[in-house]
Scaffold this active site. Structure first.
Site, PDB file in Angstrom:
ATOM      1  N   ASP A  54       0.778  -0.891  -0.362  1.00  0.00           N
ATOM      2  CA  ASP A  54      -0.044  -0.104  -0.111  1.00  0.00           C
ATOM      3  C   ASP A  54       1.162   1.225   0.063  1.00  0.00           C
ATOM      4  O   ASP A  54       1.657   1.780   0.729  1.00  0.00           O
ATOM      5  CB  ASP A  54      -0.566  -0.093   1.525  1.00  0.00           C
ATOM      6  CG  ASP A  54      -1.002   1.393   1.388  1.00  0.00           C
ATOM      7  OD1 ASP A  54      -1.232   2.377   0.495  1.00  0.00           O
ATOM      8  OD2 ASP A  54      -2.021   1.324   2.661  1.00  0.00           O
ATOM      9  N   ASP A 377      -8.142  -1.647 -63.329  1.00  0.00           N
ATOM     10  CA  ASP A 377      -8.372  -1.550 -61.829  1.00  0.00           C
ATOM     11  C   ASP A 377      -9.392  -0.485 -61.701  1.00  0.00           C
ATOM     12  O   ASP A 377     -10.571  -0.899 -62.462  1.00  0.00           O
ATOM     13  CB  ASP A 377      -6.938  -0.610 -61.275  1.00  0.00           C
ATOM     14  CG  ASP A 377      -6.725  -0.499 -59.820  1.00  0.00           C
ATOM     15  OD1 ASP A 377      -7.639   0.924 -59.476  1.00  0.00           O
ATOM     16  OD2 ASP A 377      -6.071  -0.746 -59.056  1.00  0.00           O
ATOM     17  N   ARG A 454     -12.823  12.387 -51.506  1.00  0.00           N
ATOM     18  CA  ARG A 454     -12.397  11.817 -53.072  1.00  0.00           C
ATOM     19  C   ARG A 454     -13.780  11.950 -53.876  1.00  0.00           C
ATOM     20  O   ARG A 454     -14.096  11.418 -53.827  1.00  0.00           O
ATOM     21  CB  ARG A 454     -12.178  10.209 -52.928  1.00  0.00           C
ATOM     22  CG  ARG A 454     -10.965  10.325 -54.144  1.00  0.00           C
ATOM     23  CD  ARG A 454     -10.839   8.760 -54.847  1.00  0.00           C
ATOM     24  NE  ARG A 454      -9.890   9.131 -55.153  1.00  0.00           N
ATOM     25  CZ  ARG A 454      -9.626   7.567 -56.095  1.00  0.00           C
ATOM     26  NH1 ARG A 454     -10.837   6.608 -55.783  1.00  0.00           N
ATOM     27  NH2 ARG A 454      -8.679   7.735 -57.354  1.00  0.00           N
ATOM     28  N   LYS A 487      -9.521  -6.697 -56.082  1.00  0.00           N
ATOM     29  CA  LYS A 487      -9.276  -5.545 -55.033  1.00  0.00           C
ATOM     30  C   LYS A 487      -9.468  -5.075 -54.967  1.00  0.00           C
ATOM     31  O   LYS A 487     -10.541  -4.501 -55.083  1.00  0.00           O
ATOM     32  CB  LYS A 487      -8.298  -4.964 -56.065  1.00  0.00           C
ATOM     33  CG  LYS A 487      -6.748  -4.156 -55.416  1.00  0.00           C
ATOM     34  CD  LYS A 487      -6.073  -3.435 -56.846  1.00  0.00           C
ATOM     35  CE  LYS A 487      -5.476  -1.299 -55.910  1.00  0.00           C
ATOM     36  NZ  LYS A 487      -5.180  -0.726 -56.954  1.00  0.00           N
ATOM     37  N   TRP A 488     -10.532  -4.815 -53.014  1.00  0.00           N
ATOM     38  CA  TRP A 488     -11.067  -4.503 -52.217  1.00  0.00           C
ATOM     39  C   TRP A 488     -10.724  -3.233 -52.229  1.00  0.00           C
ATOM     40  O   TRP A 488      -9.893  -3.487 -51.019  1.00  0.00           O
ATOM     41  CB  TRP A 488     -11.289  -5.830 -51.567  1.00  0.00           C
ATOM     42  CG  TRP A 488     -13.005  -4.848 -50.994  1.00  0.00           C
ATOM     43  CD1 TRP A 488     -13.161  -4.197 -49.812  1.00  0.00           C
ATOM     44  CD2 TRP A 488     -13.979  -5.394 -50.140  1.00  0.00           C
ATOM     45  NE1 TRP A 488     -14.072  -4.229 -49.306  1.00  0.00           N
ATOM     46  CE2 TRP A 488     -14.937  -5.025 -49.995  1.00  0.00           C
ATOM     47  CE3 TRP A 488     -14.603  -7.341 -51.265  1.00  0.00           C
ATOM     48  CZ2 TRP A 488     -15.904  -5.109 -49.117  1.00  0.00           C
ATOM     49  CZ3 TRP A 488     -15.891  -7.535 -50.840  1.00  0.00           C
ATOM     50  CH2 TRP A 488     -17.195  -6.844 -50.075  1.00  0.00           C
ATOM     51  N   ASP A 489     -10.984  -1.728 -52.652  1.00  0.00           N
ATOM     52  CA  ASP A 489     -10.613  -0.665 -51.979  1.00  0.00           C
ATOM     53  C   ASP A 489     -11.454   0.096 -51.457  1.00  0.00           C
ATOM     54  O   ASP A 489     -12.207   0.061 -50.834  1.00  0.00           O
ATOM     55  CB  ASP A 489     -10.371  -0.050 -53.249  1.00  0.00           C
ATOM     56  CG  ASP A 489      -8.739   1.116 -53.287  1.00  0.00           C
ATOM     57  OD1 ASP A 489      -8.574   1.413 -51.583  1.00  0.00           O
ATOM     58  OD2 ASP A 489      -8.526   1.560 -54.353  1.00  0.00           O
ATOM     59  N   ASN A 491     -11.196   4.301 -50.016  1.00  0.00           N
ATOM     60  CA  ASN A 491     -10.403   5.327 -50.172  1.00  0.00           C
ATOM     61  C   ASN A 491     -11.127   6.251 -49.794  1.00  0.00           C
ATOM     62  O   ASN A 491     -10.977   7.589 -50.592  1.00  0.00           O
ATOM     63  CB  ASN A 491     -10.485   5.832 -51.330  1.00  0.00           C
ATOM     64  CG  ASN A 491      -9.896   5.110 -52.801  1.00  0.00           C
ATOM     65  OD1 ASN A 491      -8.614   4.780 -52.170  1.00  0.00           O
ATOM     66  ND2 ASN A 491      -9.810   4.636 -53.429  1.00  0.00           N
ATOM     67  N   ASP A 559       0.455   2.943 -52.160  1.00  0.00           N
ATOM     68  CA  ASP A 559      -0.008   3.884 -53.378  1.00  0.00           C
ATOM     69  C   ASP A 559       0.970   4.824 -54.017  1.00  0.00           C
ATOM     70  O   ASP A 559       2.071   4.764 -54.277  1.00  0.00           O
ATOM     71  CB  ASP A 559      -0.472   4.952 -53.406  1.00  0.00           C
ATOM     72  CG  ASP A 559      -2.775   4.022 -53.700  1.00  0.00           C
ATOM     73  OD1 ASP A 559      -2.350   3.463 -53.359  1.00  0.00           O
ATOM     74  OD2 ASP A 559      -3.095   5.778 -53.069  1.00  0.00           O
TER      75      ASP A 559
HETATM   76  C1  GLA Z   1      -7.046   3.662 -54.397  1.00  0.00           C
HETATM   77  C2  GLA Z   1      -5.671   2.626 -54.674  1.00  0.00           C
HETATM   78  C3  GLA Z   1      -4.820   2.230 -56.279  1.00  0.00           C
HETATM   79  C4  GLA Z   1      -6.162   3.048 -57.648  1.00  0.00           C
HETATM   80  C5  GLA Z   1      -6.697   3.989 -56.786  1.00  0.00           C
HETATM   81  C6  GLA Z   1      -8.146   3.811 -57.810  1.00  0.00           C
HETATM   82  O1  GLA Z   1      -5.787   5.564 -54.218  1.00  0.00           O
HETATM   83  O2  GLA Z   1      -4.438   3.115 -53.779  1.00  0.00           O
HETATM   84  O3  GLA Z   1      -4.075   1.942 -56.289  1.00  0.00           O
HETATM   85  O4  GLA Z   1      -7.502   1.382 -57.147  1.00  0.00           O
HETATM   86  O5  GLA Z   1      -7.755   3.971 -55.119  1.00  0.00           O
HETATM   87  O6  GLA Z   1      -8.780   4.953 -57.250  1.00  0.00           O
END
Ligand code: GLA
Length: 772
Positions: A54, A377, A454, A487-489, A491, A559
């Site tokens: 304590d 893309d 964006r 590719k599943w983004d 942003n 990126d």
């Molecule tokens: C993000 C991804 C990029 C590309 C752009 C497309 O920035 O990181 O690789 O796919 O979107 O809009």
């Protein structure tokens, strides 16, 4: 059995191959922590445990006031609460029916089980057989409100890993008075809290920004709180849900290191609080920011899992433990252990400006180079010619692709390449058919304007109807077009995190419910199309977290594809994540993010540290560059199994502050196959210096007794570039040893290799070692 309970000392011993984690029950009530240390075989509570002190200005639980020198404030605790006599940060905070946040979580019972149970609705590491791990569940109970907290510890038998998470149950039906059957509002429920006896540690965090992700940053702990967090609704570019503590003296190869990685993609907090006695408390879990979870009587809440790794052989060993665990017990599906194809992605080659002819021209050249997968893309859907519209309208842009997606998929397949497609499923553009039909489907707050990032909003995945709609829409495309890769983004960061369907009392659940919805969507889609290779992305590496690896075995690392910037990004990423998860591409120069010009050879060598590909217009390259790419592709096919699934040894890094005295002009790593038959040594010079010191590099992880044949990949383009040099370089700059050179593993590791002087900024050498 890796977990034992000692009735005599009322303590638990959780043993991994090289560590022991001790939990003590004091006075049949208080759950104390006994340490996480190098392995011991038995815990002797009387001799080794921290004295029950304590100390100054530390109040004592009333019942013990005259009995013991015991204060919660000066003990190592296992799951501290707020509002009682521990003034450090609590791991649990809930608003109860009486309007207070105080809680006592007293030991109630425990259970030890074989294997590892899953976590409801959340991704987590898994076992393939019960013998891989054992799990301890400790039940704690607040006697006043009836809140039950279950602490879950999975201890791996062959890995220095302990996974923890927390389950809260509102058992207020068993409470009395005003608490009976009342809800509680959870405000802070950590996945783990861990008290260390000392603060003589340095803390590692992986921090940065978009296009500068996961730089390794170390700082010594000081009194107060040092933490990282995300409030962006994603695990984020800015801070990764990972921290580590290491001895002051720890290096890449020595000393104790403790890692904490949260299996979660939303808002998190991870940090260390150093108290007045220089004890330190690590906590990691869902960020209390924008979180309040009303738990009705009888309901439960489960936190995400934290993966805790111990190493007493430095940071390198810690990384290899994470890599093996994530590859073997987090990733799933046919691609888990399969060599990943070499990619050509059209993003930096064309951006939004393409048609079938342009794409096929790129694919033709890619096929000639030996590339295996073509990724179309952003820009193929709706009326999308820039980033101002169409997210949500997942049907083909027939103005650009007049023959539809089918024509593209067929044309790509005909050229001998696999076909991949980009999606950003969680987003919606205000200028889209989907938005016009469902303006309330995005996260928003009624009566406030909707912030755009964006030019887009985020769909409200806390809603079941939105998750179901996306499952259906994506399933339709994936079952009608021959798509091999997705590719599943994602942003933008999340703002106005609220749902049109949530009542005011439940609105603060939206941020976490979003992730429960997203994980359901990911499970639906990835399980329905198990043969599709999924790659996650969020403006590069904004969601590079272990949770995503449960659904998608690889992630677009950044990126920023600049060959030199990538060294720091990949170095930091590799601390927790395996090369099989790190997607790395060669792009054009001047680099689109930094404007820097680096040699094609260096860009190739650097990108070959992960799953490999290209992201540039191959048709704009010179013949020597194309020749070199052909060589890179052929070489990567020979080494990719080693790179993606082998053991990584970081040898030197100028970004490395683990051992700042070793500040160096280059970064180097070697990767060794699990059977030690093949290794790849890569070295990149980051600073050009006149007459630099001699560079001796000692390899790691080889078989000391085996003999290795060394082949140096020579750069034709660097050679051509330096041909005009007024002082020609000796041949040894390109070929540091004669062809056919072979030597033993122990010499390569103990004596080392002298590497040629390369006065080229961004020059690089790659040496492949094959056992003979
Ligand atoms: C993000 C991804 C990029 C590309 C752009 C497309 O920035 O990181 O690789 O796919 O979107 O809009």
């Amino acid at each position: 059995m890796s977990i034992t309970f000692n009735k005599k000392t009322n303590s638990f011993l959780l043993n991994t191959p090289s560590s022991s984690y001790i939990i003590r029950i004091y006075d049949n009530k208080y759950l104390l922590h006994g340490g996480w240390v190098s392995r011991i075989e038995e815990w002797d509570d009387d001799v080794c445990s921290m004295p029950l002190l304590d100390r100054a200005f530390s109040p004592v639980p009333a019942e013990l006031h005259n009995k013991a020198d015991f204060s919660l404030n000066s003990q190592q605790q296992e799951f501290p609460t707020s509002g009682r006599s521990d003034f450090r940060t609590g791991a649990f905070e809930a608003l109860c029916a009486d309007g207070t946040i105080a809680a006592d979580l007293f030991y109630d019972s425990h259970k030890i089980i074989k294997g590892k149970p899953g976590i409801k609705g959340l991704p987590a590491t898994y076992v393939t057989s019960e013998s891989e791990a054992d799990t301890l569940e400790i039940n704690l109970k607040d006697p006043v409100t009836g809140v039950m907290v279950k602490l879950v510890y999975t201890v791996w038998n062959n890995r220095d890993v302990i996974c923890r998470h927390t389950i809260v149950k509102n058992d207020s039906s068993k409470a009395g008075g005003i608490y009976k059957n009342q809800p509680v509002k959870l405000r802070r429920v950590m996945s783990a809290s861990l008290d260390f006896m000392t603060s003589r540690y340095k803390m590692l965090q992986l921090s940065g920004a978009h296009a500068r992700e996961r730089h390794a940053i170390w700082q010594k702990l000081i009194p107060g709180t040092q933490s990282v967090e995300s409030r962006r609704g994603t695990s984020s570019h800015q801070h990764n849900p990972f921290i580590a503590l290491a001895d002051y003296e720890a290096t890449e190869t020595s000393g104790q290191v403790f890692g904490f990685n949260l299996v979660y993609s939303g808002n998190f907090v991870a940090g260390t609080e150093v108290d007045q006695f220089n004890m330190s408390r690590v906590q990691i879990g869902i960020n209390p920011y924008n979180f309040e979870w009303e738990l009705a009587a009888g309901e439960t809440f489960e936190t995400p899992e934290v993966v805790m790794v111990f190493s007493n052989k430095g940071l390198g060993e810690l990384s290899r433990t994470y890599h093996d665990l994530y590859r073997d017990n987090m990733c799933r599906g046919p691609w888990q252990k399969k060599e990943r194809p070499i990619v050509i992605n059209n993003w930096e080659a064309t951006y939004f400006n393409f048609n079938a002819e342009k794409l096929f021209k790129l694919a033709d050249r890619a096929a000639e180079e030996g590339i295996e997968l073509f990724v179309l893309d952003d820009g193929w859907f709706g009326k999308r010619d820039d980033d101002r519209s169409s997210l949500g309208d997942w049907f083909v842009n027939t103005k650009k692709l007049t023959g539809g997606l089918e024509e593209i998929a067929e044309g790509i397949h005909k050229r001998g390449l696999k076909f991949g497609l980009w999606f950003e499923p969680e987003m919606i553009s205000p200028d889209s058919n989907l938005y016009r039909a469902h303006p309330d489907w995005c996260l928003h707050i009624e009566g406030r304007d909707r912030s755009l990032g964006r030019h887009q909003s985020v769909l409200d995945l806390s809603r079941d109807d939105v998750v179901d709609y996306l499952t259906e829409t994506l399933s339709k495309i994936l079952s009608t077009v021959a798509i091999d890769y997705v590719k599943w983004d994602f942003n933008r960061s999340q703002t106005e995190v609220a749902s049109a369907l949530a009542s005011p009392a439940n609105q603060m659940k939206t941020a976490h419910k979003y992730y429960l919805g997203l994980y359901r969507l990911l499970e639906n889609v990835t399980q329905k199309f198990p043969n599709v290779l999924f790659e996650s992305c969020s403006g590069g590496g904004g969601r590079f977290d272990p949770a995503f690896l449960y659904y998608m075995p690889q992630c677009w690392t950044s990126d920023n594809t600049d060959g030199l910037s990538r060294l720091a990004i990949q170095n930091g990423t590799s601390i927790a994540y395996p090369a099989s998860a790190m997607s790395c591409h060669v792009s054009a120069v001047p680099n689109h993010q930094t404007g820097r010009v680096t040699n094609i050879s260096e860009r190739g060598h650097t990108a070959m540290a992960g799953t490999f590909g290209y992201e540039l217009d191959l048709n704009k390259l010179s013949q020597p560059e194309l020749d070199e790419i052909k060589d890179q592709v052929a070489l990567y096919k020979k080494i990719r199994s080693t790179v993606q699934f082998g053991d990584l040894y970081r040898l030197r890094s100028s970004w490395d502050t683990v051992a700042p005295a070793e500040s160096t002009a280059y970064t180097a790593w070697n990767i060794v196959s699990k059977d030690k038959k093949q290794a790849v040594l890569t070295l990149v010079w980051q600073f050009a210096e006149g007459n630099p010191e001699l560079q001796l590099i000692k390899l790691k992880g080889l078989d000391p007794k085996a003999k290795y044949k060394l082949t140096c990949s020579q750069s034709a383009t660097i050679r051509a570039h330096l041909a005009d040099f007024p002082f020609p370089l000796p041949e040894s700059a390109f070929a540091p040893f004669p062809a056919g050179t072979a030597t033993s593993g122990d010499k390569l590791m103990n004596v080392g290799l002298y590497l040629p002087y390369m006065p080229q900024y961004g020059g690089s050498v790659q040496i492949v070692l094959e056992q003979i």
